[in-house]
Design a protein around this motif. Structure first.
Motif, PDB file in Angstrom:
ATOM      1  N   PHE A   1      -7.798  81.381 -67.859  1.00  0.00           N
ATOM      2  CA  PHE A   1      -6.480  81.422 -67.231  1.00  0.00           C
ATOM      3  C   PHE A   1      -6.004  80.036 -66.803  1.00  0.00           C
ATOM      4  O   PHE A   1      -4.809  79.760 -66.832  1.00  0.00           O
ATOM      5  CB  PHE A   1      -6.489  82.386 -66.039  1.00  0.00           C
ATOM      6  CG  PHE A   1      -6.370  83.820 -66.467  1.00  0.00           C
ATOM      7  CD1 PHE A   1      -5.159  84.331 -66.898  1.00  0.00           C
ATOM      8  CD2 PHE A   1      -7.471  84.654 -66.469  1.00  0.00           C
ATOM      9  CE1 PHE A   1      -5.042  85.641 -67.315  1.00  0.00           C
ATOM     10  CE2 PHE A   1      -7.364  85.970 -66.876  1.00  0.00           C
ATOM     11  CZ  PHE A   1      -6.150  86.468 -67.302  1.00  0.00           C
TER      12      PHE A   1
ATOM     13  N   ASN B   1      -1.507  91.054 -55.860  1.00  0.00           N
ATOM     14  CA  ASN B   1      -0.455  90.556 -56.758  1.00  0.00           C
ATOM     15  C   ASN B   1       0.608  89.731 -56.032  1.00  0.00           C
ATOM     16  O   ASN B   1       1.592  89.304 -56.630  1.00  0.00           O
ATOM     17  CB  ASN B   1       0.194  91.705 -57.533  1.00  0.00           C
ATOM     18  CG  ASN B   1       1.008  92.623 -56.643  1.00  0.00           C
ATOM     19  OD1 ASN B   1       1.173  92.379 -55.447  1.00  0.00           O
ATOM     20  ND2 ASN B   1       1.527  93.698 -57.217  1.00  0.00           N
TER      21      ASN B   1
ATOM     22  N   GLU C   1       2.952  83.521 -59.481  1.00  0.00           N
ATOM     23  CA  GLU C   1       2.080  83.205 -60.615  1.00  0.00           C
ATOM     24  C   GLU C   1       0.780  82.571 -60.136  1.00  0.00           C
ATOM     25  O   GLU C   1      -0.313  82.965 -60.562  1.00  0.00           O
ATOM     26  CB  GLU C   1       2.793  82.253 -61.578  1.00  0.00           C
ATOM     27  CG  GLU C   1       3.835  82.903 -62.451  1.00  0.00           C
ATOM     28  CD  GLU C   1       4.477  81.913 -63.395  1.00  0.00           C
ATOM     29  OE1 GLU C   1       5.144  82.351 -64.336  1.00  0.00           O
ATOM     30  OE2 GLU C   1       4.317  80.688 -63.183  1.00  0.00           O
TER      31      GLU C   1
ATOM     32  N   MET D   1      -1.527  85.190 -58.303  1.00  0.00           N
ATOM     33  CA  MET D   1      -2.206  86.159 -59.173  1.00  0.00           C
ATOM     34  C   MET D   1      -3.230  85.480 -60.074  1.00  0.00           C
ATOM     35  O   MET D   1      -4.327  86.002 -60.289  1.00  0.00           O
ATOM     36  CB  MET D   1      -1.167  86.924 -60.004  1.00  0.00           C
ATOM     37  CG  MET D   1      -0.358  87.915 -59.176  1.00  0.00           C
ATOM     38  SD  MET D   1       0.713  88.998 -60.149  1.00  0.00           S
ATOM     39  CE  MET D   1       2.060  87.882 -60.538  1.00  0.00           C
ATOM     40  N   TRP D   2      -2.879  84.307 -60.601  1.00  0.00           N
ATOM     41  CA  TRP D   2      -3.838  83.593 -61.445  1.00  0.00           C
ATOM     42  C   TRP D   2      -5.082  83.190 -60.654  1.00  0.00           C
ATOM     43  O   TRP D   2      -6.199  83.253 -61.159  1.00  0.00           O
ATOM     44  CB  TRP D   2      -3.185  82.345 -62.030  1.00  0.00           C
ATOM     45  CG  TRP D   2      -2.465  82.594 -63.313  1.00  0.00           C
ATOM     46  CD1 TRP D   2      -2.805  83.472 -64.293  1.00  0.00           C
ATOM     47  CD2 TRP D   2      -1.282  81.939 -63.752  1.00  0.00           C
ATOM     48  NE1 TRP D   2      -1.900  83.408 -65.322  1.00  0.00           N
ATOM     49  CE2 TRP D   2      -0.961  82.474 -65.019  1.00  0.00           C
ATOM     50  CE3 TRP D   2      -0.459  80.956 -63.210  1.00  0.00           C
ATOM     51  CZ2 TRP D   2       0.148  82.056 -65.750  1.00  0.00           C
ATOM     52  CZ3 TRP D   2       0.637  80.534 -63.933  1.00  0.00           C
ATOM     53  CH2 TRP D   2       0.940  81.081 -65.185  1.00  0.00           C
TER      54      TRP D   2
ATOM     55  N   ARG E   1      -3.154  93.720 -61.616  1.00  0.00           N
ATOM     56  CA  ARG E   1      -3.644  93.379 -60.294  1.00  0.00           C
ATOM     57  C   ARG E   1      -3.287  94.476 -59.301  1.00  0.00           C
ATOM     58  O   ARG E   1      -2.178  95.018 -59.326  1.00  0.00           O
ATOM     59  CB  ARG E   1      -3.033  92.062 -59.772  1.00  0.00           C
ATOM     60  CG  ARG E   1      -3.189  90.854 -60.673  1.00  0.00           C
ATOM     61  CD  ARG E   1      -4.599  90.640 -61.142  1.00  0.00           C
ATOM     62  NE  ARG E   1      -5.556  90.570 -60.045  1.00  0.00           N
ATOM     63  CZ  ARG E   1      -6.811  90.950 -60.149  1.00  0.00           C
ATOM     64  NH1 ARG E   1      -7.266  91.470 -61.283  1.00  0.00           N
ATOM     65  NH2 ARG E   1      -7.624  90.838 -59.120  1.00  0.00           N
TER      66      ARG E   1
ATOM     67  N   ILE F   1      -7.312  86.175 -60.242  1.00  0.00           N
ATOM     68  CA  ILE F   1      -7.991  86.512 -61.497  1.00  0.00           C
ATOM     69  C   ILE F   1      -9.106  85.509 -61.785  1.00  0.00           C
ATOM     70  O   ILE F   1     -10.212  85.878 -62.199  1.00  0.00           O
ATOM     71  CB  ILE F   1      -6.974  86.544 -62.657  1.00  0.00           C
ATOM     72  CG1 ILE F   1      -6.023  87.735 -62.485  1.00  0.00           C
ATOM     73  CG2 ILE F   1      -7.685  86.635 -64.005  1.00  0.00           C
ATOM     74  CD1 ILE F   1      -4.884  87.765 -63.474  1.00  0.00           C
TER      75      ILE F   1
ATOM     76  N   LEU G   1       0.779  90.470 -65.447  1.00  0.00           N
ATOM     77  CA  LEU G   1      -0.119  90.146 -64.343  1.00  0.00           C
ATOM     78  C   LEU G   1      -0.010  91.165 -63.215  1.00  0.00           C
ATOM     79  O   LEU G   1      -1.016  91.553 -62.606  1.00  0.00           O
ATOM     80  CB  LEU G   1       0.196  88.743 -63.811  1.00  0.00           C
ATOM     81  CG  LEU G   1      -0.173  87.565 -64.716  1.00  0.00           C
ATOM     82  CD1 LEU G   1       0.389  86.266 -64.153  1.00  0.00           C
ATOM     83  CD2 LEU G   1      -1.682  87.452 -64.875  1.00  0.00           C
TER      84      LEU G   1
END
Length: 308
Positions: free
Chosen positions: A256, A148, A238, A241-242, A143, A245, A139
């Motif tokens: 995701f 990130n 996590e 970043m998710w 990014r 995205i 990830l």
């Protein structure tokens, strides 16, 4: 030693701080639960040839602080309850008994939480950390830096430095507070051995033993806090970043979010067990603390009435 990769520094930042401050300290040194700079991982292994110093310090803590402290507390409580003729010893005051009770409960709680980590380490935690790191690295690479969540890790690492520095200095600070006020259990043990605890030589012995005894306790607390900060960093990075995205497209978001659901379903079982044990330890600690303080208050009031 070469600087670790940025992903390692961000992911394992709290443990790197612990390694730099405590493991390289003459007072603390290595511990079975340690950071391996070659592998770039947190490891748990027991080799007496390397860890004998921590075992010796733990033994000193048990022999000179924990067991004598429990004995002093129980004998003092026995005398206050007047269950039988008083022990012929110098028993502790109410304030010292409360302090011993609080420290004992805190120690038992920390030990129980640490044992949970140890028991789950080989069967679950170690593998899950590795899987999470692989995902974290992927990830992070896709990014840009501003998306990130590196600022999250930076903030938590700064906090980890403050915490670890505090606990690295605490053995000396706590000793300087306890010895002059005769709060260490060896003070009462020396009375039992018919020694003068306020003699200069004996005070020096008490000081050295108490500093050594506090080392592993402070390390244990610092490690637990680093583990908590590590988990917070992992969860927040996590999620950050998710989320970024998922905002790119509906299809990507659905994909995701599905991955998140799978991952957290896998983590749910062991995490629930650990959180449940943590809550149980917390409730027991609170109950024992309140019960002990209340009991001592009742005993103190009865003693004052008898004196009057």
């Amino acid at each position: 030693m070469a600087n670790p990769e940025p992903e390692i520094s961000e992911f394992f930042g709290a443990f790197l701080v612990y390694s730099e401050i405590m493991e390289k300290s003459f007072l603390f040194g290595k511990f079975p639960f340690h950071w391996d700079p070659i592998k770039g991982r947190l490891l748990l292994d027991f080799h007496f040839s390397r860890d004998y110093k921590s075992l010796v310090k733990t033994g000193i803590f048990l022999v000179t602080t924990l067991f004598p402290g429990i004995v002093v507390f129980l004998r003092s409580l026995h005398n206050k309850l007047q269950l039988s003729p008083h022990f012929e010893d110098y028993f502790a005051s109410d304030g010292v008994m409360i302090a011993y009770l609080v420290m004992l409960v805190v120690l038992l709680g920390d030990f129980a939480l640490f044992m949970v980590v140890i028991l789950f380490w080989k069967s679950y935690t170690e593998g899950e950390i590795e899987r999470s790191f692989c995902m974290f690295r992927q990830l992070s690479k896709v990014r840009p830096k501003q998306e990130n969540g590196v600022h999250i890790s930076t903030r938590l690492i700064k906090f980890a430095k403050l915490v670890v520095h505090f606990y690295a200095q605490l053995p000396l600070t706590f000793t300087l507070f306890c010895i002059p006020f005769n709060l260490d259990p060896m003070y009462y043990s020396m009375f039992e051995m018919q020694l003068d605890p306020n003699n200069l030589t004996n005070m020096l012995v008490r000081t050295v033993l108490f500093v050594v005894s506090c080392v592993e306790v402070c390390r244990l607390i610092a490690l637990l806090i680093c583990l908590v900060l590590f988990a917070i960093n992992l969860g927040q990075r996590e999620t950050f970043m998710w989320t970024n995205i998922a905002k790119r497209s509906n299809l990507g978001g659905l994909y995701f979010y599905r991955q998140i659901a799978i991952l957290y379903t896998f983590r749910r079982g062991p995490t629930t067990i650990m959180l449940s044990l943590t809550m149980i330890v917390g409730f027991v600690t609170e109950f024992l603390f309140k019960s002990g303080v209340r009991r001592l208050e009742i005993l103190t009031s009865k003693t004052h009435r008898v004196i009057k």
